[in-house]
Enzyme design. Structure first.
Site, short mmCIF file in Angstrom:
data_model
loop_
_atom_site.label_atom_id
_atom_site.label_comp_id
_atom_site.label_asym_id
_atom_site.label_seq_id
_atom_site.Cartn_x
_atom_site.Cartn_y
_atom_site.Cartn_z
N ASP A 49 40.55 31.30 46.61
CA ASP A 49 40.28 29.87 46.60
C ASP A 49 41.04 29.18 45.47
OD1 ASP A 49 38.78 30.70 44.43
OD2 ASP A 49 36.92 29.75 45.09
N SER A 50 41.74 29.97 44.66
CA SER A 50 42.68 29.42 43.68
C SER A 50 43.74 28.56 44.35
CB SER A 50 43.35 30.54 42.89
OG SER A 50 43.86 31.55 43.76
N ASP A 88 38.65 34.86 50.26
CA ASP A 88 37.78 34.38 49.19
C ASP A 88 36.83 33.32 49.75
OD1 ASP A 88 36.86 34.36 46.62
OD2 ASP A 88 38.68 33.53 45.74
N LYS A 118 35.45 38.12 49.57
CA LYS A 118 35.06 38.16 48.16
C LYS A 118 34.15 36.98 47.86
CE LYS A 118 37.71 36.76 44.68
NZ LYS A 118 36.78 35.83 43.96
N GLU A 120 31.59 35.18 44.49
CA GLU A 120 31.32 35.18 43.05
C GLU A 120 29.83 35.27 42.77
OE1 GLU A 120 35.07 32.15 42.03
OE2 GLU A 120 33.05 31.69 41.31
N GLU A 187 36.69 39.21 35.57
CA GLU A 187 37.63 38.20 35.07
C GLU A 187 37.27 37.71 33.68
OE1 GLU A 187 39.71 33.92 36.28
OE2 GLU A 187 38.40 34.95 37.71
#
Length: 285
Positions: A49-50, A88, A118, A120, A187
């Site tokens: 999602d970056s 993501d 993925k 978070e 991270e």
């Protein structure tokens, strides 16, 4: 090279670490980048999602939608045939309810051709991880600096730097492993903490700004290539300066067009002289 390689799977991740080797992962958001990565021999590609920041120009990752993620994930899936491709899950695609988390994870697999997803967060995501993996979808966890929590964290700041915060990260890592994650991204946490977590888990870890003690490494490709102009995190090693090179090329093109150095005869399509003469007779008898 891509055709000769076996497909990388979640099982391959574990086998790589068992052989004492290091897992490699980079982000990609389009077909040509994914194709080049796959041919280079990368183990895994994350459609991160970056993309919200490095491709779409948002200030952070929070505005990214499922539709945007699926659009880019499909492009990556067309280019990467051997690497493990991971989608993501964007902000609010899995936080509202477990049912919605499973449904959106399924869209990455069914509609975008991803191999895994993925998400978070730590203990607060354990139920969602269990449900998604229960539906047969592999899940990669993500701890430490979690960009979707940027407002809660007070910015893009390193995590786990106090004893209490470090202990919570260790606990969260174990909880995510027990919930069914096949690997974890760590991270922006202290290197020795990342190494300790990696040693305590039986699943592979991938570090980004977390030192050499992880089982693999991941970077945002636009940082690695020098394509993102706003800032470069401390933990990034730049392997190229493509942003500057692109500006140079664009400026040279503009100058060539304005001074009529481009196009030249070699860039121009021509007709045979006899055809041109026949054409002139037709338009100007």
């Amino acid at each position: 090279m891509s055709a000769a390689r076996k497909k990388v799977t979640t099982l391959t991740f574990r086998q790589i670490t068992e052989r004492g080797k290091t897992i490699t992962m980079l982000t990609a958001y389009d077909y040509p980048t994914a194709l080049a990565m796959d041919r280079s021999g990368i183990d895994s590609i994350l459609v991160g999602d970056s993309l919200g920041m490095v491709v779409l120009g948002y200030e952070n990752t929070l505005p990214v939608t499922m539709e945007e993620m699926l659009h880019h994930a499909r492009a990556v899936a067309r280019g990467a045939k051997s690497a493990l491709v991971i989608g993501d899950m964007p902000f609010m695609s899995y936080q509202v309810s477990v049912e919605e988390a499973v449904r959106n994870a399924g869209r990455f697999i069914q509609q975008a051709g991803m191999d895994a997803v993925k998400l978070e967060g730590g203990r607060e995501r354990a139920e969602a991880v269990r449900a998604i993996t229960g539906a047969g979808i592999p899940v990669m966890g993500h701890l430490g600096l979690t960009p979707q929590s940027v407002h809660q964290l007070g910015g893009f700041r390193a995590q786990g730097k106090t004893a209490l915060a470090a202990r919570r990260l260790v606990e969260d890592a174990l909880i995510l492993e027990q919930a069914g994650c096949f690997s974890l991204v760590l991270e922006a946490i202290p290197g020795r903490l990342a190494e300790l977590i990696s040693q305590r888990l039986s699943i592979p870890t991938l570090g980004i700004g977390a030192g050499l003690g992880c089982d693999g490494q991941v970077l945002v490709t636009h940082d690695l290539l020098g394509l993102f102009d706003r800032f470069t995190p401390k933990f990034v090693k730049k392997y190229a300066e493509f942003h500057n090179e692109m500006q140079r090329a664009f400026a040279e093109y503009i100058e060539d067009v304005e001074t009529k150095r481009f196009p030249t005869p070699e860039h121009t399509i021509e007709m045979a002289d006899e055809e041109w003469q026949e054409f002139q007779k037709l338009v100007d008898p």
